[in-house]
Design a protein around this motif. Structure first.
Motif, mmCIF file in Angstrom:
data_model
loop_
_atom_site.group_PDB
_atom_site.id
_atom_site.type_symbol
_atom_site.label_atom_id
_atom_site.label_comp_id
_atom_site.label_asym_id
_atom_site.label_seq_id
_atom_site.Cartn_x
_atom_site.Cartn_y
_atom_site.Cartn_z
ATOM 1 N N MET A 1 -17.724 -98.825 33.581
ATOM 2 C CA MET A 1 -18.223 -98.006 34.662
ATOM 3 C C MET A 1 -17.953 -98.656 36.017
ATOM 4 N N GLY A 2 -17.927 -99.958 36.062
ATOM 5 C CA GLY A 2 -17.706 -100.635 37.328
ATOM 6 C C GLY A 2 -16.353 -100.317 37.945
ATOM 7 N N PHE A 3 -15.369 -100.032 37.089
ATOM 8 C CA PHE A 3 -14.048 -99.662 37.590
ATOM 9 C C PHE A 3 -14.124 -98.387 38.425
ATOM 10 N N LEU B 1 -15.350 -96.720 45.864
ATOM 11 C CA LEU B 1 -15.446 -97.530 47.075
ATOM 12 C C LEU B 1 -14.101 -97.592 47.797
ATOM 13 N N PHE B 2 -13.029 -97.785 47.052
ATOM 14 C CA PHE B 2 -11.694 -97.848 47.649
ATOM 15 C C PHE B 2 -11.319 -96.512 48.280
ATOM 16 N N ALA C 1 -18.030 -92.170 54.170
ATOM 17 C CA ALA C 1 -19.324 -92.858 54.241
ATOM 18 C C ALA C 1 -20.179 -92.531 53.028
ATOM 19 N N VAL C 2 -20.149 -91.281 52.574
ATOM 20 C CA VAL C 2 -20.923 -90.896 51.378
ATOM 21 C C VAL C 2 -20.368 -91.592 50.144
ATOM 22 N N LEU D 1 -21.920 -98.238 46.514
ATOM 23 C CA LEU D 1 -22.755 -99.429 46.710
ATOM 24 C C LEU D 1 -24.112 -99.270 46.037
ATOM 25 N N PHE D 2 -24.652 -98.048 46.049
ATOM 26 C CA PHE D 2 -25.908 -97.806 45.340
ATOM 27 C C PHE D 2 -25.726 -98.000 43.841
ATOM 28 N N MET D 3 -24.631 -97.499 43.295
ATOM 29 C CA MET D 3 -24.425 -97.604 41.856
ATOM 30 C C MET D 3 -24.112 -99.032 41.426
#
Length: 64
Positions: A1-3, A9-10, A39-40, A46-48
């Motif tokens: 999931m981090g991917f 983010l990218f 921004a969203v 970042l929240f996840m």
């Protein structure tokens, strides 16, 4: 999931840069939507990435 969170983010960073570039040829509305969407995307990713976010989402969606 981090991917997927890193990919989000990218994408958000790319959208922010596309919205801030002065001479691409987009109208003001398109640039503003790029900035807002970027921004969203950055905020959600970042929240996840934060610890405990899975529990917050599960409580929000009433999953058990």
């Amino acid at each position: 999931m981090g991917f997927w969170y890193m990919l989000l983010l990218f994408i958000g960073i790319c959208l922010l840069f596309a919205g801030m570039m002065p001479k691409i040829g987009f109208s003001l509305g398109v640039k503003a939507s790029f900035l807002l969407t970027g921004a969203v995307c950055i905020g959600v990713s970042l929240f996840m990435f934060s610890p405990g976010s899975a529990e917050i989402i599960a409580d929000f969606l009433d999953l058990e």
